[in-house]
Design a protein around this motif. Structure first.
Motif, PDB file in Angstrom:
ATOM      1  N   TRP A 189       5.713  -1.969  -8.699  1.00 41.39           N
ATOM      2  CA  TRP A 189       5.152  -3.002  -7.820  1.00 41.39           C
ATOM      3  C   TRP A 189       3.639  -2.851  -7.643  1.00 41.39           C
ATOM      4  O   TRP A 189       3.034  -3.612  -6.877  1.00 41.39           O
ATOM      5  N   ALA A 190       3.013  -1.908  -8.333  1.00 40.72           N
ATOM      6  CA  ALA A 190       1.568  -1.690  -8.185  1.00 40.72           C
ATOM      7  C   ALA A 190       0.812  -2.981  -8.474  1.00 40.72           C
ATOM      8  O   ALA A 190       1.135  -3.714  -9.412  1.00 40.72           O
ATOM      9  N   GLY A 191      -0.193  -3.262  -7.661  1.00 36.74           N
ATOM     10  CA  GLY A 191      -0.956  -4.494  -7.786  1.00 36.74           C
ATOM     11  C   GLY A 191      -0.403  -5.619  -6.934  1.00 36.74           C
ATOM     12  O   GLY A 191      -1.017  -6.687  -6.851  1.00 36.74           O
ATOM     13  N   GLN A 192       0.732  -5.385  -6.276  1.00 38.94           N
ATOM     14  CA  GLN A 192       1.287  -6.356  -5.332  1.00 38.94           C
ATOM     15  C   GLN A 192       1.032  -5.856  -3.917  1.00 38.94           C
ATOM     16  O   GLN A 192       1.244  -4.672  -3.628  1.00 38.94           O
ATOM     17  N   ASP A 193       0.582  -6.746  -3.039  1.00 34.74           N
ATOM     18  CA  ASP A 193       0.285  -6.315  -1.685  1.00 34.74           C
ATOM     19  C   ASP A 193       1.521  -6.367  -0.793  1.00 34.74           C
ATOM     20  O   ASP A 193       2.601  -6.761  -1.224  1.00 34.74           O
ATOM     21  N   ARG A 194       1.349  -5.951   0.460  1.00 30.56           N
ATOM     22  CA  ARG A 194       2.480  -5.897   1.382  1.00 30.56           C
ATOM     23  C   ARG A 194       3.048  -7.282   1.707  1.00 30.56           C
ATOM     24  O   ARG A 194       4.200  -7.400   2.110  1.00 30.56           O
ATOM     25  N   ALA A 195       2.236  -8.314   1.547  1.00 28.83           N
ATOM     26  CA  ALA A 195       2.752  -9.662   1.750  1.00 28.83           C
ATOM     27  C   ALA A 195       3.845  -9.976   0.737  1.00 28.83           C
ATOM     28  O   ALA A 195       4.736 -10.792   1.001  1.00 28.83           O
ATOM     29  N   ALA A 196       3.793  -9.314  -0.426  1.00 31.45           N
ATOM     30  CA  ALA A 196       4.809  -9.506  -1.465  1.00 31.45           C
ATOM     31  C   ALA A 196       5.919  -8.468  -1.380  1.00 31.45           C
ATOM     32  O   ALA A 196       7.087  -8.776  -1.608  1.00 31.45           O
ATOM     33  N   THR A 197       5.570  -7.223  -1.056  1.00 36.31           N
ATOM     34  CA  THR A 197       6.551  -6.141  -1.112  1.00 36.31           C
ATOM     35  C   THR A 197       7.274  -5.882   0.204  1.00 36.31           C
ATOM     36  O   THR A 197       8.425  -5.446   0.199  1.00 36.31           O
TER      37      THR A 197
ATOM     38  N   PRO B 138       1.021  -7.844   7.267  1.00 35.86           N
ATOM     39  CA  PRO B 138       0.927  -8.064   5.814  1.00 35.86           C
ATOM     40  C   PRO B 138       0.231  -9.363   5.431  1.00 35.86           C
ATOM     41  O   PRO B 138      -0.480  -9.418   4.422  1.00 35.86           O
ATOM     42  N   MET B 139       0.430 -10.406   6.225  1.00 37.38           N
ATOM     43  CA  MET B 139      -0.177 -11.696   5.903  1.00 37.38           C
ATOM     44  C   MET B 139      -1.672 -11.739   6.222  1.00 37.38           C
ATOM     45  O   MET B 139      -2.361 -12.686   5.822  1.00 37.38           O
ATOM     46  N   ASP B 140      -2.162 -10.734   6.933  1.00 36.12           N
ATOM     47  CA  ASP B 140      -3.587 -10.664   7.257  1.00 36.12           C
ATOM     48  C   ASP B 140      -4.342  -9.653   6.403  1.00 36.12           C
ATOM     49  O   ASP B 140      -5.562  -9.514   6.527  1.00 36.12           O
ATOM     50  N   ALA B 141      -3.609  -8.931   5.542  1.00 37.13           N
ATOM     51  CA  ALA B 141      -4.243  -7.880   4.741  1.00 37.13           C
ATOM     52  C   ALA B 141      -5.334  -8.447   3.841  1.00 37.13           C
ATOM     53  O   ALA B 141      -6.434  -7.879   3.743  1.00 37.13           O
ATOM     54  N   ARG B 142      -5.049  -9.572   3.211  1.00 40.64           N
ATOM     55  CA  ARG B 142      -6.045 -10.181   2.321  1.00 40.64           C
ATOM     56  C   ARG B 142      -7.317 -10.537   3.087  1.00 40.64           C
ATOM     57  O   ARG B 142      -8.424 -10.286   2.621  1.00 40.64           O
ATOM     58  N   ARG B 143      -7.144 -11.107   4.263  1.00 37.26           N
ATOM     59  CA  ARG B 143      -8.293 -11.506   5.064  1.00 37.26           C
ATOM     60  C   ARG B 143      -9.162 -10.303   5.427  1.00 37.26           C
ATOM     61  O   ARG B 143     -10.393 -10.366   5.390  1.00 37.26           O
ATOM     62  N   ALA B 144      -8.521  -9.179   5.762  1.00 32.60           N
ATOM     63  CA  ALA B 144      -9.264  -7.976   6.113  1.00 32.60           C
ATOM     64  C   ALA B 144     -10.041  -7.431   4.915  1.00 32.60           C
ATOM     65  O   ALA B 144     -11.221  -7.061   5.030  1.00 32.60           O
ATOM     66  N   ILE B 145      -9.387  -7.378   3.762  1.00 30.20           N
ATOM     67  CA  ILE B 145     -10.062  -6.889   2.554  1.00 30.20           C
ATOM     68  C   ILE B 145     -11.226  -7.806   2.188  1.00 30.20           C
ATOM     69  O   ILE B 145     -12.322  -7.344   1.829  1.00 30.20           O
TER      70      ILE B 145
ATOM     71  N   TYR C 295      -8.002  -1.031   7.511  1.00 30.00           N
ATOM     72  CA  TYR C 295      -7.206  -1.853   8.414  1.00 30.00           C
ATOM     73  C   TYR C 295      -6.301  -2.797   7.613  1.00 30.00           C
ATOM     74  O   TYR C 295      -5.133  -2.992   7.946  1.00 30.00           O
ATOM     75  N   GLY C 296      -6.830  -3.350   6.537  1.00 32.11           N
ATOM     76  CA  GLY C 296      -6.015  -4.219   5.682  1.00 32.11           C
ATOM     77  C   GLY C 296      -4.841  -3.490   5.071  1.00 32.11           C
ATOM     78  O   GLY C 296      -3.726  -4.013   5.011  1.00 32.11           O
ATOM     79  N   HIS C 297      -5.080  -2.258   4.567  1.00 29.53           N
ATOM     80  CA  HIS C 297      -4.009  -1.410   4.050  1.00 29.53           C
ATOM     81  C   HIS C 297      -3.010  -2.231   3.228  1.00 29.53           C
ATOM     82  O   HIS C 297      -1.822  -2.297   3.557  1.00 29.53           O
ATOM     83  N   PRO C 298      -3.482  -2.861   2.160  1.00 23.60           N
ATOM     84  CA  PRO C 298      -2.639  -3.860   1.491  1.00 23.60           C
ATOM     85  C   PRO C 298      -1.431  -3.322   0.738  1.00 23.60           C
ATOM     86  O   PRO C 298      -0.507  -4.087   0.447  1.00 23.60           O
ATOM     87  N   PHE C 299      -1.411  -2.028   0.424  1.00 25.35           N
ATOM     88  CA  PHE C 299      -0.348  -1.497  -0.426  1.00 25.35           C
ATOM     89  C   PHE C 299       0.552  -0.521   0.320  1.00 25.35           C
ATOM     90  O   PHE C 299       0.144   0.084   1.310  1.00 25.35           O
ATOM     91  N   LEU C 300       1.743  -0.330  -0.178  1.00 23.39           N
ATOM     92  CA  LEU C 300       2.667   0.623   0.422  1.00 23.39           C
ATOM     93  C   LEU C 300       2.238   2.054   0.151  1.00 23.39           C
ATOM     94  O   LEU C 300       2.574   2.964   0.915  1.00 23.39           O
ATOM     95  N   ASP C 301       1.502   2.286  -0.912  1.00 26.28           N
ATOM     96  CA  ASP C 301       0.933   3.599  -1.224  1.00 26.28           C
ATOM     97  C   ASP C 301      -0.258   3.380  -2.138  1.00 26.28           C
ATOM     98  O   ASP C 301      -0.389   2.330  -2.773  1.00 26.28           O
TER      99      ASP C 301
ATOM    100  N   ASN D  61      -3.443   3.281  -1.169  1.00 25.18           N
ATOM    101  CA  ASN D  61      -4.563   2.593  -0.526  1.00 25.18           C
ATOM    102  C   ASN D  61      -5.840   3.424  -0.532  1.00 25.18           C
ATOM    103  O   ASN D  61      -6.920   2.921  -0.840  1.00 25.18           O
ATOM    104  N   GLY D  62      -5.725   4.699  -0.178  1.00 25.62           N
ATOM    105  CA  GLY D  62      -6.918   5.535  -0.051  1.00 25.62           C
ATOM    106  C   GLY D  62      -7.725   5.613  -1.330  1.00 25.62           C
ATOM    107  O   GLY D  62      -8.941   5.452  -1.318  1.00 25.62           O
ATOM    108  N   ARG D  63      -7.065   5.847  -2.438  1.00 27.13           N
ATOM    109  CA  ARG D  63      -7.771   5.971  -3.710  1.00 27.13           C
ATOM    110  C   ARG D  63      -8.321   4.621  -4.177  1.00 27.13           C
ATOM    111  O   ARG D  63      -9.426   4.542  -4.708  1.00 27.13           O
ATOM    112  N   THR D  64      -7.553   3.552  -3.985  1.00 27.67           N
ATOM    113  CA  THR D  64      -8.037   2.219  -4.371  1.00 27.67           C
ATOM    114  C   THR D  64      -9.271   1.846  -3.558  1.00 27.67           C
ATOM    115  O   THR D  64     -10.276   1.366  -4.100  1.00 27.67           O
ATOM    116  N   MET D  65      -9.203   2.071  -2.247  1.00 28.84           N
ATOM    117  CA  MET D  65     -10.345   1.803  -1.375  1.00 28.84           C
ATOM    118  C   MET D  65     -11.562   2.602  -1.811  1.00 28.84           C
ATOM    119  O   MET D  65     -12.693   2.097  -1.835  1.00 28.84           O
ATOM    120  N   LEU D  66     -11.345   3.870  -2.144  1.00 26.96           N
ATOM    121  CA  LEU D  66     -12.442   4.757  -2.515  1.00 26.96           C
ATOM    122  C   LEU D  66     -13.159   4.268  -3.766  1.00 26.96           C
ATOM    123  O   LEU D  66     -14.397   4.271  -3.836  1.00 26.96           O
TER     124      LEU D  66
END
Length: 244
Positions: free
Chosen positions: A70-78, A94-101, A127-133, A135-140
């Motif tokens: 499911w990598a590349g899918q955000d929490r709105a999907a998963t 989950p529906m606000d994650a995109r807006r935060a990013i 705060y957006g934290h779009p993924f189930l796991d 997030n930290g490395r992707t954000m970095l």
């Protein structure tokens, strides 16, 4: 155990491709894949004139698809109906994650604003934290690219994980007050090439605090969860109002 899919016993941690359940093995596999995919992720970002939410998703997919289907899918999907927290800090709906990013990307692509408020940008991402796991490395990775474009780098290897996570949690809960900006300021240096800082972050085992672990707060349809989420959002809103 973080089990939003409720099938850990059958499918392993977050339905990974190997059905793996051992936390240490999972941690090492994630880090190995992160290092293996980092070059490709950096190449993708370097080709983008403007970074968009889709690029955030692409970076996550590059880094983790070999382990999580499911990598590349955000929490709105998963996990669209599930509230997720970590160490007492709630993340966006989950529906606000995109807006935060996208807000983080908007500020981060204003070079002057990025130089002044790199912690604010990371706070929006967290705060957006779009993924189930992952997030930290992707954000970095994305954040480091934004720093590079703004003409500076952050020496992440000099930060202290617990102090960073405390500042990040405070930034999420009370945005607009420069808490994470202040923490990061001693670690800001002149810009280094992508090859250099890519090597540095490739050696990091993440700043997302796996030891704390994500927690399923429950479904938003649960009145207790809904009230807790509303109270958290109210506190964030009040913090932003005080800033103005």
């Amino acid at each position: 155990m973080f089990d939003p899919f409720k099938d850990y016993g059958q499918a392993g941690y977050l339905r990974n491709r190997y059905g793996e359940k051992d936390p240490e093995i999972i941690r090492e596999m994630e880090h190995t894949l992160f290092r293996a995919g980092l070059g490709e992720a950096l190449e993708h970002l370097a080709k983008c004139d403007v970074l968009a939410y889709a690029d955030f998703l692409i970076v996550h997919r590059i880094l983790f698809f070999a382990f999580y289907p499911w990598a590349g899918q955000d929490r709105a999907a998963t996990a669209p109906e599930i509230a997720v927290s970590k160490a007492g800090t709630l993340f966006s709906h989950p529906m606000d994650a995109r807006r935060a990013i996208e807000e983080g990307l908007r500020v981060g692509q204003d070079k002057a604003a990025m130089r002044q408020r790199p912690g604010e940008v990371m706070g929006w991402f967290a705060y957006g934290h779009p993924f189930l796991d992952g997030n930290g490395r992707t954000m970095l990775v994305v954040h480091s690219e934004l720093c590079h474009r703004a003409g500076f780098s952050i020496e992440w290897h000099r930060t202290q994980k617990l102090a960073y996570l405390a500042a990040l949690s405070a930034q999420i809960a009370t945005p607009g007050h420069g808490i994470l900006d202040e923490y990061l300021s001693p670690f800001v240096v002149d810009s280094a090439g992508r090859t250099h800082w890519g090597g540095v972050i490739g050696d990091l085992h993440g700043l997302d605090g796996r030891s704390a672990g994500n927690t399923v707060e429950g479904a938003y349809s649960d009145s207790r969860v809904a009230q807790k989420y509303q109270a958290f959002e109210l506190k964030r809103g009040e913090a932003l109002q005080r800033k103005r």
